[in-house]
Design a protein around this motif. Structure first.
Motif, PDB file in Angstrom:
ATOM      1  N   LEU A 269       0.843  -1.193   0.000  1.00 34.69           N
ATOM      2  CA  LEU A 269       0.000   0.000   0.000  1.00 34.69           C
ATOM      3  C   LEU A 269       0.877   1.241   0.000  1.00 34.69           C
ATOM      4  N   ILE A 270       0.480   2.225  -0.776  1.00 28.66           N
ATOM      5  CA  ILE A 270       1.181   3.504  -0.780  1.00 28.66           C
ATOM      6  C   ILE A 270       0.168   4.609  -0.559  1.00 28.66           C
ATOM      7  N   GLU A 271       0.404   5.400   0.447  1.00 31.29           N
ATOM      8  CA  GLU A 271      -0.522   6.493   0.722  1.00 31.29           C
ATOM      9  C   GLU A 271      -0.257   7.653  -0.231  1.00 31.29           C
ATOM     10  N   VAL A 272      -1.344   8.242  -0.733  1.00 34.33           N
ATOM     11  CA  VAL A 272      -1.245   9.426  -1.595  1.00 34.33           C
ATOM     12  C   VAL A 272      -2.097  10.533  -0.993  1.00 34.33           C
ATOM     13  N   ASP A 273      -1.866  11.756  -1.451  1.00 37.11           N
ATOM     14  CA  ASP A 273      -2.602  12.882  -0.876  1.00 37.11           C
ATOM     15  C   ASP A 273      -4.088  12.764  -1.151  1.00 37.11           C
TER      16      ASP A 273
ATOM     17  N   PHE B 173       7.256   2.134  -5.700  1.00 39.26           N
ATOM     18  CA  PHE B 173       7.097   0.718  -5.370  1.00 39.26           C
ATOM     19  C   PHE B 173       8.237  -0.117  -5.963  1.00 39.26           C
ATOM     20  N   GLU B 174       8.526   0.108  -7.247  1.00 41.11           N
ATOM     21  CA  GLU B 174       9.573  -0.683  -7.898  1.00 41.11           C
ATOM     22  C   GLU B 174      10.917  -0.480  -7.217  1.00 41.11           C
ATOM     23  N   GLN B 175      11.157   0.757  -6.789  1.00 40.86           N
ATOM     24  CA  GLN B 175      12.413   1.036  -6.079  1.00 40.86           C
ATOM     25  C   GLN B 175      12.439   0.348  -4.722  1.00 40.86           C
ATOM     26  N   ASP B 176      11.364   0.555  -3.972  1.00 40.54           N
ATOM     27  CA  ASP B 176      11.345   0.050  -2.593  1.00 40.54           C
ATOM     28  C   ASP B 176      11.438  -1.470  -2.536  1.00 40.54           C
ATOM     29  N   TYR B 177      10.883  -2.144  -3.540  1.00 43.27           N
ATOM     30  CA  TYR B 177      10.811  -3.603  -3.478  1.00 43.27           C
ATOM     31  C   TYR B 177      11.800  -4.286  -4.417  1.00 43.27           C
TER      32      TYR B 177
END
Length: 387
Positions: free
Chosen positions: A277-281, A311-315
């Motif tokens: 999950l990624i929070e957005v404004d 996401f691609e970077q973090d994972y």
DNA sequence: AATACGTGGCC
DNA sequence: TGGCCAAGTAT
């Protein structure tokens, strides 16, 4: 002892108290519900039921209660249960810190009480997750100790009986109702007295659509006698849940497995598995378009990395994002309202390393892991679009 | 003292 | 639909 008069409450004379106890218990003897935990005096069983019943309806609890005792028949088995099994037992019930605290308490019982459930109010109160209500309930029901169990039902019934002009939603006012109950409670049948009040409050004296004329103690009720039932109990309205906007990344690999991540936070849904999950404004059609066609679009404003890129970077993955739209998933907690947009993709390249606890799972394996409601809704919405 | 913490049912 | 409600506790 707290001075009831200072709260504008005039306690009854002894005769009226005795008569009230008699009336209430006679009604209870005829009308008490046949509930699984009422067939047992085992303090462990009573404890499990009381924790499950916190902020949770009886009908919801019953199947969970049966299964929980099946999985964890003793305090010792609970103390030694693996986390996944623990959360799976509670999956869908909500307020998951309850079951974590129960395991801590079970371990307390093993180490501090030689594996035997404590039989004093002090001992019971010392257990993690047991507050004043639950300590009173277990003390009175399992050990016949004259301790009040003041829950929302009891406060509502008392507020109507005595026209209490204090907000039952304000935790600091609980002590007032506690003090009233210490006088009212029947020392001969404390457990039944507590449960009678709760049964009365959950049905005849329900918060919505009560049937006060059916109350066995309506003659005792100031609000009933004065025609002020609608004014009680006093309760401030709750605050609205705060909206939160999230992107859920539903990503599968070449073997049809999906990426799940364990929630290592100790707060909301701690320990549960979820789609990343990624929070957005907030959402807007524009940002959605930019997300989906970021290759070709020429954004006028310099925006940060898209959720997909982060996401691609973090994972440590490379993903082929699919141009699919899904129904927005909504989930309301007591304090937050999640708005979730699903983004689907297939990995084209994966690295061994990821700085999180992640797992590639086939859909058949989902049931082996604790998944809270929002993730189940995400999966259903994903399937709906994919079919 | 006020807030965080889930979920489902009802109207 | 949105708001209210349910056998509270920890911090």
């Amino acid at each position: 002892m707290l001075d009831l008069e200072k709260y504008g409450v005039t306690m009854w004379e002894k005769d009226k108290i005795l008569s009230f106890r008699q009336k209430l218990l006679a009604w209870y003897d005829e009308n008490k519900r046949d509930l699984p935990w009422r067939r047992s005096k085992n303090p462990y069983h009573i404890w499990v039921s009381e924790i499950m019943l916190q902020q949770t309806r009886v009908d919801t609890v019953i199947p969970y209660y049966e299964r929980f005792l099946d999985w964890f028949p003793t305090v010792e088995s609970l103390a030694n249960a693996p986390e996944e099994r623990l959360l799976k037992a509670w999956e869908g019930l909500g307020y998951y810190s309850r079951v974590r605290n129960m395991q801590t308490a079970a371990q307390q019982i093993m180490s501090e009480f030689e594996g035997k459930f404590p039989s004093t109010y002090e001992g019971i109160s010392s257990l993690k997750g047991i507050g004043p209500y639950t300590a009173g309930a277990i003390s009175s029901i399992a050990f016949n100790l004259p301790q009040p169990a003041v829950d929302g039902n009891v406060m509502r019934v008392l507020a109507r009986l005595f026209e209490v002009n204090h907000d039952i939603g304000n935790p600091s006012n609980r002590k007032l109702f506690q003090a009233m109950m210490e006088v009212l409670i029947d020392p001969d049948r404390p457990g039944d007295f507590n449960q009678a009040l709760m049964d009365l409050g959950s049905d005849i004296e329900a918060p919505v659509n009560p049937r006060p004329e059916e109350s066995p103690v309506k003659e005792f009720s100031a609000a009933y006698q004065h025609g002020t039932m609608d004014c009680y109990p006093i309760k401030a309205p709750k605050k609205k849940p705060i909206p939160i906007f999230l992107k859920a990344l539903v990503v599968q690999n070449s073997q049809g497995q999906f990426l799940l991540e364990k929630n290592e936070s100790e707060k909301l849904l701690a320990g549960f598995w979820h789609f990343p999950l990624i929070e957005v404004d907030e959402f807007s059609d524009q940002t959605q378009d930019l997300d989906l066609f970021s290759q070709v679009a020429e954004p006028i404003l310099e925006l940060g990395p898209s959720p997909q890129e982060s996401f691609e970077q973090d994972y440590d993955l490379e993903v082929d994002w699919q141009d699919l739209r899904f129904e927005e998933v909504k989930h309301i907690f007591s304090h937050r309202k999640w708005h979730i947009q699903i983004i689907a993709g297939r990995v084209t390249e994966t690295q061994e390393y990821a700085d999180r606890e992640v797992l590639w799972l086939s859909p058949e394996e989902f049931i082996n892991y604790p998944l809270a409601k929002p993730q189940q809704k995400i999966w259903q919405a994903y399937l709906k679009r994919s079919c």
